[in-house]
Design a protein around this motif. Structure first.
Motif, PDB file in Angstrom:
ATOM      1  N   SER A 578      40.726  41.247  39.773  1.00 32.56           N
ATOM      2  CA  SER A 578      40.258  41.831  38.513  1.00 32.56           C
ATOM      3  C   SER A 578      41.293  42.793  37.951  1.00 32.56           C
ATOM      4  CB  SER A 578      38.945  42.578  38.759  1.00 32.56           C
ATOM      5  OG  SER A 578      38.650  43.443  37.687  1.00 32.56           O
ATOM      6  N   ASP A 581      40.523  46.261  39.256  1.00 29.79           N
ATOM      7  CA  ASP A 581      40.594  46.590  40.679  1.00 29.79           C
ATOM      8  C   ASP A 581      41.421  47.868  40.844  1.00 29.79           C
ATOM      9  OD1 ASP A 581      41.442  46.719  43.417  1.00 29.79           O
ATOM     10  OD2 ASP A 581      40.921  44.600  43.629  1.00 29.79           O
ATOM     11  N   LYS A 724      36.981  34.044  40.019  1.00 26.03           N
ATOM     12  CA  LYS A 724      36.567  34.997  38.981  1.00 26.03           C
ATOM     13  C   LYS A 724      37.020  36.434  39.290  1.00 26.03           C
ATOM     14  CE  LYS A 724      32.736  32.666  36.713  1.00 26.03           C
ATOM     15  NZ  LYS A 724      33.031  31.310  37.189  1.00 26.03           N
ATOM     16  N   GLY A 725      38.242  36.548  39.759  1.00 24.06           N
ATOM     17  CA  GLY A 725      38.816  37.871  39.978  1.00 24.06           C
ATOM     18  C   GLY A 725      38.530  38.480  41.333  1.00 24.06           C
ATOM     19  N   ARG A 726      37.823  37.759  42.215  1.00 23.05           N
ATOM     20  CA  ARG A 726      37.507  38.302  43.535  1.00 23.05           C
ATOM     21  C   ARG A 726      37.730  37.225  44.587  1.00 23.05           C
ATOM     22  NH1 ARG A 726      32.163  42.051  43.025  1.00 23.05           N
ATOM     23  NH2 ARG A 726      32.460  42.801  40.896  1.00 23.05           N
ATOM     24  N   GLY A 826      37.984  43.247  45.113  1.00 16.69           N
ATOM     25  CA  GLY A 826      37.484  43.048  43.766  1.00 16.69           C
ATOM     26  C   GLY A 826      36.530  44.160  43.398  1.00 16.69           C
ATOM     27  N   GLY A 831      36.687  40.725  37.066  1.00 13.29           N
ATOM     28  CA  GLY A 831      37.785  39.933  36.538  1.00 13.29           C
ATOM     29  C   GLY A 831      38.075  40.097  35.079  1.00 13.29           C
TER      30      GLY A 831
END
Length: 834
Positions: A578, A581, A724-726, A826, A831
């Protein structure tokens, strides 16, 4: 030409008269092809040759059959490439204006000129040189049907004695050594010839009545008897040497004040002459119109194919059109889909080497093909994928760089370059634009190579260090995820399992904490540029190892934990992390403290601290060592992060455009220190590095298109949908003989991955319950034994050894400790922009 002296000299009239008298006393060239050897110019073989400056005003080619590319710099023609985009054949073609009485001026040194395209997005140009005593107008275009560059000249002045002279420095076969130059009468027409087998060129000219327009002419050795030296010493054209060579040679001819030149190329000088004269047998405007028609049709086709129409704000529209033209110009015609890194020679005016930028880098090529795809160039992107499939090695990787035909030049292995072609195939597939290409075999071999070699790469994307690098990891993880869709059964599942494992361990491998850099920036940790391969087995303690810094005269080293780069931004761009983050944000703080440079053009970033690739402190050209300077390309990469973080990226787009030449060429690097005017180095303006850097233009295009989409255009769809960013929990932990991990999360399955068939003998907590598990073929060119370690609790151990199918043992026992289950990272909002 000799560039060591001033280009404007006025001699006393007496000297000029003496020089003219000497000129008239010289023998004239007879009407035959081979002049008498006694007429050869003095001064062989000339001074050591160089290329011209990498500072290009513009670049161009035709979209027709012609296999010719050209560059303009300082208001004249620089390198012309033929018959491939990697073969420069001249150093430059320029002009002198003189009155025959001592006054003379070389137009490229005046610096007072304007340049414009004859139509938006059409690489045909008008240049106007302004001088107190004259105006010189040039219109320049390739002939779309012939291997010819046409130049229309118009010298305007109220002084009837002013005359125009053309200077031509051949570098046939991509070198200034071994060229031969001749002034000849060919079929009743005066022609300037140069040859160096198997290449030849011919310069012909016609006046307004299409009559032969080359007047007095001379060949000479550069620095001794070339036409520039004639003017420098005599203030007029006094020499008429019929021939020079082999050596570093140049040609000069007097022209009428209104004329059209045609520079033709062929396998013989007669062939080159035929093309040049044929091109002249039409109005120059016919050539211009054909060039404009072809390019306007191409831009229109791309616009119609573009799935997301590009809304270009304000003054960035012209830069966008220029950048698309630059990308298309760099594509080769003999090898469709192949593209060199730049039609320039970095620091070219300091040596004869044509530079590695006339090679194909798979990474640069895919980055540029992605930009072509972004604005509708699907046909060109498909050609690139076909080219990459054709040049993939048996093992599955691509060479670090290669000649257009696929022969390797540098032979390093960079895992991101193995991953990028997979991403291109996926990008085309996502748009249903593969056009019948079947990339499955290419994907399988590429992913197998990455699996068998990674996660440590022999070289990072800057081609300098081995280890674990966040840019490389992000690209390879994305390739595993997107490539799995092309594979059947087990191979696809193994690719996804490896992607999850690598993604879950990025922070364990590449984050430094508690260092001086962290304390200075008031952060808890940050991503390092490169972690040594030993980090897999030894953990973060390996970050104390020294990393050599390339391109430095002092042989400098830094601890891995002390060197940072912007490479981690790829984690956000590809959807692995993300933008919010905290570790990403902390890393940005460290990077901005060490690498960010504020310039009048806007903020730009260096590659990494301690970089040595760039001019020396005093502005001397890079010569194998130097000081790294900021890259506009990296500003574009930062812009993609800013977009996902919800920020306006217009300032970054404006910065990239502001670093460009007046003709819109975005450079590789910009100057980051006080001005050094004599070297043309000014804060925020191009250095002597490559210009244009095609990858930088691709980044500009993608950032602008991404701004319209709200997310990075090149973010792989499957990667975003999976993470999705994680990072997700990895079901498997992978141990390889070349990449030995020392621990795995409790509850995961331990995979022993082998390069060939074998059996794993293993036990639990001190070799209890010993059993054997065969390693099965995965479909990716390696074998894997899955050890049932899911029930081992934290602190438990798995011990194992390996027996190969031929009966030999690996000769060692190994131990893996089961550690606490890791929480997925994350810590941001999942994200950023979807």
């Amino acid at each position: 030409m000799d560039v060591r002296n001033s280009g404007q000299v006025t001699l006393p009239p007496a000297d000029a008269v003496t020089a003219v008298q000497a000129m008239r006393a010289r023998p004239r060239l007879a009407d035959h092809l081979e002049p008498d050897a006694t007429f050869d110019a003095p001064g062989a073989p000339g001074i050591p040759p160089t290329w011209t400056s990498s500072a290009k005003d513009v670049v161009g080619c035709s979209l027709g059959a012609a296999r010719l590319w050209f560059t303009l710099g300082y208001g004249i023609v620089n390198e012309v490439y033929w018959p491939r985009v990697d073969l420069p054949q001249i150093r430059d073609l320029g002009f002198i204006v003189a009155d025959g009485k001592g006054f003379w001026a070389e137009v490229k040194r005046g610096g007072d000129y304007s340049l414009r395209s004859v139509a938006s997005g059409v690489p045909a140009y008008e240049i106007v040189h302004a001088h107190a005593r004259y105006t010189l107008r040039l219109r320049i275009s390739p002939d779309p049907r012939r291997d010819v560059l046409a130049v229309e000249c118009s010298l305007e002045s109220g002084e009837p004695d002013l005359r125009l002279y053309v200077l031509l420095a051949p570098h046939l076969g991509a070198t200034g050594y071994g060229n031969r130059a001749t002034v000849a009468q060919h079929r009743g027409r005066r022609v300037l010839w140069a040859e160096r087998s198997p290449f030849a060129l011919a310069l012909a000219a016609v006046d307004e009545l299409q009559q032969d327009a080359i007047g007095r002419a001379s060949a000479g050795y550069v620095g001794a008897s070339d036409g520039w030296q004639d003017f420098a010493r005599n203030g007029a054209m006094t020499w008429d040497h019929p021939a020079a060579g082999p050596g570093n040679v140049a040609l000069m001819a007097e022209l009428p004040n209104r004329c059209v030149l045609a520079l033709g190329f062929g396998s013989s000088r007669e062939a080159a002459t035929t093309l040049a004269v044929s091109s002249l047998m039409q109005p120059f405007d016919n050539i211009l119109q054909a060039q404009a028609t072809d390019w306007e049709a191409w831009h229109r086709r791309c616009g119609e194919c573009c799935a997301s129409p590009v809304d270009v704000p304000g003054g960035l529209r012209e830069q966008f059109v220029t950048s698309t033209t630059v990308l298309r110009t760099h594509l080769d015609k003999t090898y469709p889909g192949a593209m060199v890194a730049s039609l320039s020679v970095p620091w070219g005016d300091s040596g004869n080497e044509r530079g590695g930028y006339h090679l194909v880098w798979p990474r640069d090529l895919v980055e540029c093909a992605g930009a072509l795809l972004a604005f509708g160039g699907e046909a060109e992107a498909r050609d690139t994928l076909r080219y990459l499939i054709a040049t993939q090695s048996t093992e599955g990787h691509w060479h670090q760089n290669q000649w257009l035909g696929g022969e390797p030049f540098w032979r390093g292995l960079q895992l991101d370059e193995t991953a990028f072609p997979v991403l291109l195939a996926a990008a085309l597939a996502d748009r249903d634009a593969l056009g019948g290409i079947e990339p499955a075999d290419m994907v399988r071999r590429a992913l197998g190579c990455i699996a068998r070699r990674g996660p440590s790469t022999d070289q990072d994307r800057w081609e300098e260090n081995a280890g674990l690098n966040t840019f490389t990891l992000a690209t390879c993880i994305a390739a595993f995820v997107t490539g799995s869709a092309f594979l059947d059964g087990a191979a696809g599942r193994w690719g996804l399992a490896l992607a999850d494992f690598w993604n879950a361990n990025i922070e364990d491998w590449t984050v430094a904490e508690g260092t001086d850099l962290a304390r200075e920036a008031a952060v808890s940790g940050y991503y390092v540029r490169t972690a040594p391969p030993t980090v897999l087995q030894n953990g973060r303690g390996a970050l104390d190892e020294l990393i050599p810094i390339r391109n430095r005269a002092d042989g400098a080293t830094l601890k891995a934990s002390e060197q940072v780069s912007t490479d981690f931004l790829q984690l956000v761009r590809f959807g692995l992390r993300s933008p919010n983050d905290p570790l990403i944000r902390d890393s940005l703080k460290v990077v901005d403290r060490l690498l960010k440079v504020d310039t009048p053009s806007g903020p730009v970033w260096r590659r990494y601290n301690g970089d040595g690739y760039g001019e020396h402190e005093d502005g001397r050209p890079y010569d194998g060592t130097g000081v790294g300077r900021p890259w506009p390309l990296l500003a574009g990469e930062r812009g993609h992060y800013d977009l996902l973080a919800g920020q306006d990226v217009l300032p970054i787009l404006n910065t990239m455009a502001a670093t460009a030449s007046p003709g819109g060429m975005i450079p590789e690097q910009v100057w980051d220190a006080g001005p050094i005017s004599q070297r043309r180095l000014h804060l925020g303006r191009p250095t002597g590095s490559a210009m244009p850097l095609v990858w930088a233009h691709a980044e500009f295009i993608k950032l602008l298109v991404s701004r319209n989409l709200g997310h990075p255009f090149d973010r792989p769809r499957a990667v975003w949908e999976r993470y999705k960013g994680r990072p997700r929990k990895a079901e498997c932990a992978f141990w390889w003989p070349h990449a030995q991990i020392r621990s795995a999360p409790a509850g995961s399955r331990l995979v022993i991955a082998l390069p060939r068939p074998g059996v794993v003998r293993w036990g639990r907590d001190g070799w209890q319950a010993v059993t054997e598990t065969a390693a099965d073929e995965t479909g990716l060119g390696f074998h894997a034994a899955i050890l049932d370690t899911a029930e081992l609790s934290q602190g438990g151990q798995a011990e194992f050894t390996i027996r190969w199918d031929d009966g030999d043992w690996i000769g060692a026992d190994y131990r893996i400790e089961m550690t606490a289950t890791k929480e997925t990272r994350g810590r941001g909002d999942g994200g950023g922009t979807a």
